[in-house]
Write an enzyme that holds these catalytic residues in place. Structure first.
Site, PDB file in Angstrom:
ATOM      1  N   GLU A 109       0.424  14.534 -25.197  1.00  0.00           N
ATOM      2  CA  GLU A 109       0.405  14.613 -23.735  1.00  0.00           C
ATOM      3  C   GLU A 109       1.769  15.036 -23.205  1.00  0.00           C
ATOM      4  O   GLU A 109       2.794  14.768 -23.840  1.00  0.00           O
ATOM      5  CB  GLU A 109       0.111  13.216 -23.167  1.00  0.00           C
ATOM      6  CG  GLU A 109      -1.345  12.890 -22.972  1.00  0.00           C
ATOM      7  CD  GLU A 109      -1.837  13.311 -21.589  1.00  0.00           C
ATOM      8  OE1 GLU A 109      -1.296  14.293 -21.035  1.00  0.00           O
ATOM      9  OE2 GLU A 109      -2.749  12.669 -21.075  1.00  0.00           O
ATOM     10  N   ASP A 110       1.798  15.636 -22.035  1.00  0.00           N
ATOM     11  CA  ASP A 110       3.073  15.942 -21.387  1.00  0.00           C
ATOM     12  C   ASP A 110       3.649  14.690 -20.730  1.00  0.00           C
ATOM     13  O   ASP A 110       4.817  14.375 -20.882  1.00  0.00           O
ATOM     14  CB  ASP A 110       2.925  17.080 -20.357  1.00  0.00           C
ATOM     15  CG  ASP A 110       1.847  16.834 -19.315  1.00  0.00           C
ATOM     16  OD1 ASP A 110       1.050  15.866 -19.435  1.00  0.00           O
ATOM     17  OD2 ASP A 110       1.777  17.624 -18.355  1.00  0.00           O
TER      18      ASP A 110
ATOM     19  N   ASP B  63       1.324   8.915 -16.442  1.00  0.00           N
ATOM     20  CA  ASP B  63       1.758   8.483 -15.114  1.00  0.00           C
ATOM     21  C   ASP B  63       0.962   7.225 -14.750  1.00  0.00           C
ATOM     22  O   ASP B  63       1.303   6.131 -15.207  1.00  0.00           O
ATOM     23  CB  ASP B  63       1.522   9.671 -14.164  1.00  0.00           C
ATOM     24  CG  ASP B  63       1.968   9.430 -12.741  1.00  0.00           C
ATOM     25  OD1 ASP B  63       2.794   8.530 -12.511  1.00  0.00           O
ATOM     26  OD2 ASP B  63       1.492  10.140 -11.844  1.00  0.00           O
ATOM     27  N   THR B  64      -0.123   7.341 -14.001  1.00  0.00           N
ATOM     28  CA  THR B  64      -0.938   6.164 -13.688  1.00  0.00           C
ATOM     29  C   THR B  64      -1.666   5.652 -14.922  1.00  0.00           C
ATOM     30  O   THR B  64      -2.059   4.488 -14.979  1.00  0.00           O
ATOM     31  CB  THR B  64      -1.989   6.491 -12.612  1.00  0.00           C
ATOM     32  OG1 THR B  64      -2.885   7.483 -13.125  1.00  0.00           O
ATOM     33  CG2 THR B  64      -1.333   6.987 -11.325  1.00  0.00           C
TER      34      THR B  64
ATOM     35  N   PHE C 245       8.686  13.112  -9.265  1.00  0.00           N
ATOM     36  CA  PHE C 245       7.841  14.208  -9.734  1.00  0.00           C
ATOM     37  C   PHE C 245       8.705  15.227 -10.463  1.00  0.00           C
ATOM     38  O   PHE C 245       9.716  15.684  -9.932  1.00  0.00           O
ATOM     39  CB  PHE C 245       7.078  14.868  -8.588  1.00  0.00           C
ATOM     40  CG  PHE C 245       5.928  15.702  -9.088  1.00  0.00           C
ATOM     41  CD1 PHE C 245       4.707  15.119  -9.379  1.00  0.00           C
ATOM     42  CD2 PHE C 245       6.085  17.069  -9.304  1.00  0.00           C
ATOM     43  CE1 PHE C 245       3.655  15.875  -9.881  1.00  0.00           C
ATOM     44  CE2 PHE C 245       5.036  17.841  -9.809  1.00  0.00           C
ATOM     45  CZ  PHE C 245       3.821  17.245 -10.090  1.00  0.00           C
TER      46      PHE C 245
HETATM   47  P1  IMP Z   1      -2.078  10.140 -14.825  1.00  0.00           P
HETATM   48  O1  IMP Z   1      -1.707   9.678 -13.443  1.00  0.00           O
HETATM   49  O2  IMP Z   1      -1.439   9.279 -15.878  1.00  0.00           O
HETATM   50  O3  IMP Z   1      -3.560  10.223 -14.973  1.00  0.00           O
HETATM   51  O4  IMP Z   1      -1.493  11.579 -15.022  1.00  0.00           O
HETATM   52  C1  IMP Z   1      -2.292  12.672 -14.696  1.00  0.00           C
HETATM   53  C2  IMP Z   1      -1.632  13.981 -14.864  1.00  0.00           C
HETATM   54  O5  IMP Z   1      -0.817  14.167 -13.707  1.00  0.00           O
HETATM   55  C3  IMP Z   1      -0.691  14.220 -16.026  1.00  0.00           C
HETATM   56  O6  IMP Z   1      -1.329  14.557 -17.220  1.00  0.00           O
HETATM   57  C4  IMP Z   1       0.095  15.384 -15.485  1.00  0.00           C
HETATM   58  O7  IMP Z   1      -0.619  16.590 -15.699  1.00  0.00           O
HETATM   59  C5  IMP Z   1       0.153  15.076 -14.006  1.00  0.00           C
HETATM   60  N1  IMP Z   1       1.463  14.515 -13.632  1.00  0.00           N
HETATM   61  C6  IMP Z   1       1.813  13.233 -13.428  1.00  0.00           C
HETATM   62  N2  IMP Z   1       3.092  13.118 -13.072  1.00  0.00           N
HETATM   63  C7  IMP Z   1       3.572  14.382 -13.078  1.00  0.00           C
HETATM   64  C8  IMP Z   1       4.863  14.950 -12.798  1.00  0.00           C
HETATM   65  O8  IMP Z   1       5.858  14.264 -12.479  1.00  0.00           O
HETATM   66  N3  IMP Z   1       4.956  16.295 -12.899  1.00  0.00           N
HETATM   67  C9  IMP Z   1       3.904  17.111 -13.257  1.00  0.00           C
HETATM   68  N4  IMP Z   1       2.695  16.625 -13.519  1.00  0.00           N
HETATM   69  C10 IMP Z   1       2.543  15.280 -13.423  1.00  0.00           C
HETATM   70 MG    MG Z   2      -0.684  18.837 -14.641  1.00  0.00          MG
END
Ligand code: IMP
Ligand code: MG
Length: 178
Positions: free
Chosen positions: A102-103, A106-107, A155
């Site tokens: 994964e890159d 976040d949540t 971000f």
């Molecule tokens: P989640 O909130 O953990 O479900 O993350 C969902 C997706 O939001 C990640 O896989 C990223 O593609 C994107 N994302 C979350 N934070 C960032 C950020 O700081 N920069 C770019 N993409 C983000």
């Molecule tokens: Mg993304």
């Protein structure tokens, strides 16, 4: 021509050199953990493409590569809790060790949905490696076995991470000022 420098309002967080050094460390740790095992590395499209490309070159060459895409119905800097697997892994995962690359977590909603999808495929083991971890933003618990860098609630773009599809090609990671 695309200007080589990041747009002026981005603030540097990690340089390409810092990331390369960390990717080598992760490659060593992951290689040691799966020594001799049958490993499938799954790139989570699209944000992990750059990290994945570097990480697989720090892993044993026999690692099989696979791809999966998840969409979190978000735009700009906000992601929603609704996650859809829009492209599933096309190789057989049964009885194999799966490393999800994964890159950023976040949540946690995206990683959780991916884990649940891969869990139906009867893999021998499933682990997550994420370049970045915004731990303080977590809404659902998810075990991330390997983390490149923990980062604060900002971000970020670059090294594969985007803002509405832009900035993925920046060699380092940059903060988008609020
Ligand atoms: P989640 O909130 O953990 O479900 O993350 C969902 C997706 O939001 C990640 O896989 C990223 O593609 C994107 N994302 C979350 N934070 C960032 C950020 O700081 N920069 C770019 N993409 C983000
Ligand atoms: Mg993304």
């Amino acid at each position: 021509m695309i200007p080589p420098d990041p747009p002026p309002r981005l603030e540097p967080l990690f340089t390409a050199e810092q990331i390369a050094a960390r990717v080598r460390e992760l490659g060593d740790e992951i290689s040691a953990a799966y020594e001799g095992g049958d490993l499938v590395a799954v790139c989570v499209l699209q944000g992990a493409i750059v990290f994945f490309a570097d990480l697989i070159r720090a892993l044993p060459t026999a690692v099989q590569c696979a791809f999966l895409q998840a969409s979190s119905y978000g735009r700009g800097t906000e992601s929603s809790g609704e996650v859809a697997i829009t492209r599933d892994v096309k190789v057989d995962l049964r009885g194999r060790h799966v490393l999800i690359v994964e890159d950023i977590v976040d949540t946690g909603h995206t990683a959780k949905a991916i884990l649940e999808a891969v869990m139906t495929r009867e893999a021998a083991s499933i682990s997550i490696c994420s370049l970045l971890d915004k731990k303080e933003r977590r809404e659902v618990p998810v075990a991330v076995r390997w983390v490149g860098f923990e980062i604060p609630d900002r971000f970020v773009v670059g090294y594969g991470l985007d803002l509405d599809g832009r900035y993925r090609g920046l060699p380092g990671v940059w903060v988008v000022p609020a």
